[in-house]
Design a protein around this motif. Structure first.
Motif, short mmCIF file in Angstrom:
data_model
loop_
_atom_site.label_atom_id
_atom_site.label_comp_id
_atom_site.label_asym_id
_atom_site.label_seq_id
_atom_site.Cartn_x
_atom_site.Cartn_y
_atom_site.Cartn_z
N MET A 28 0.53 -1.37 -0.26
CA MET A 28 -0.19 0.01 -0.50
C MET A 28 0.90 1.54 -0.02
N LEU A 29 1.62 1.32 0.56
CA LEU A 29 2.90 2.15 0.39
C LEU A 29 3.59 2.81 -0.68
N ASP A 30 3.82 2.08 -1.63
CA ASP A 30 4.62 2.05 -2.52
C ASP A 30 3.22 2.40 -3.93
N SER A 31 1.85 2.41 -3.58
CA SER A 31 1.12 3.05 -4.71
C SER A 31 1.17 4.19 -5.06
N PRO A 32 0.96 4.73 -5.66
CA PRO A 32 0.90 6.65 -6.73
C PRO A 32 0.63 7.52 -5.28
N ASP A 33 -0.97 7.24 -4.70
CA ASP A 33 -1.72 7.42 -4.08
C ASP A 33 -1.53 7.88 -2.42
N ALA A 34 -0.48 6.89 -2.19
CA ALA A 34 -0.06 6.93 -0.53
C ALA A 34 0.22 7.94 -0.22
N VAL A 35 0.57 9.04 -0.53
CA VAL A 35 0.85 9.93 0.20
C VAL A 35 -0.58 11.15 -0.02
N SER A 36 -1.51 11.26 -0.75
CA SER A 36 -2.46 11.07 -0.49
C SER A 36 -3.48 10.41 0.22
#
Length: 205
Positions: free
Chosen positions: A1-9
């Motif tokens: 999950m932390l590697d997904s492109p929307d992790a920060v948002s």
């Protein structure tokens, strides 16, 4: 999950929701308690110096030659400030002492703000009237308990979520009863417990 492109948002959205639902409604009251503690500590520094101020943060802290000893963190070892200073932050959430000792953050001690015990104690035990409440009334008991450090009417009103006018009326009655005294500090008038007020609070515990 932390590697997904929307992790920060997604993390930012979760933190924003936690703020709005868990803290935002009570933040003015919690912030007022911390602000009041800062005013109190500055007064202690001016009157008694850094050693007394630092040791008043927690029983495990001792002012020593060449440094500050904190018995609460024996596993940390020695942290050198090397001229960078030490940041002191009051908190309504810590029970003892917390610390930041690693880069890139400034070396920081986070301590329990004055008035925190009265805040959480009121929420936990407010349904069970004690001897102090029975004697002086609920609102005046809250004010007496909150004055573990000198405070102004406005600070008390914000930290206890009470109307300033009501706080002023209650403080006047407590003062006329010999439980409080007041003194000017800069632009503020600060109230503190008298020895009789201290004995009354101590007896209620």
């Amino acid at each position: 999950m932390l590697d997904s492109p929307d992790a920060v948002s997604r993390v930012a959205e979760a933190m924003d929701r936690a703020w709005r639902e868990l803290l935002a409604p009570d933040w003015p009251q919690l912030r007022a308690i911390c602000e009041r503690d800062v005013v109190h500590r500055v007064g202690v520094i001016g009157e008694h110096g850094w050693a007394t101020t630092t040791e008043s943060l927690h029983p495990s802290i001792a002012w020593q030659a060449g440094g500050i000893g904190i018995g609460h963190f024996p596993q940390v070892g020695t942290v050198r400030l090397v001229g960078d200073g030490l940041l002191l932050i009051p908190s309504v959430f810590v029970r003892n002492i917390a610390a930041h000792t690693e880069d890139p953050w400034p070396r920081t001690l986070i301590y329990r703000a004055c008035g925190t015990a009265a805040l959480w104690g009121e929420q936990e035990d407010g349904s069970r009237p004690d001897a102090l409440t029975a004697l002086v009334g609920r609102s005046r008991a809250r004010l007496l308990l909150a004055l573990d450090a000198p405070a102004s009417t406005s600070h008390l009103a914000r930290s206890l979520a009470m109307a300033p006018g009501a706080v002023g009326d209650h403080l006047a009655i407590l003062r006329s009863s010999g439980l409080l005294v007041r003194a000017r500090s800069g632009r503020s008038v600060l109230y503190r417990r008298t020895p009789l007020g201290e004995a009354l609070v101590a007896g209620s515990g």
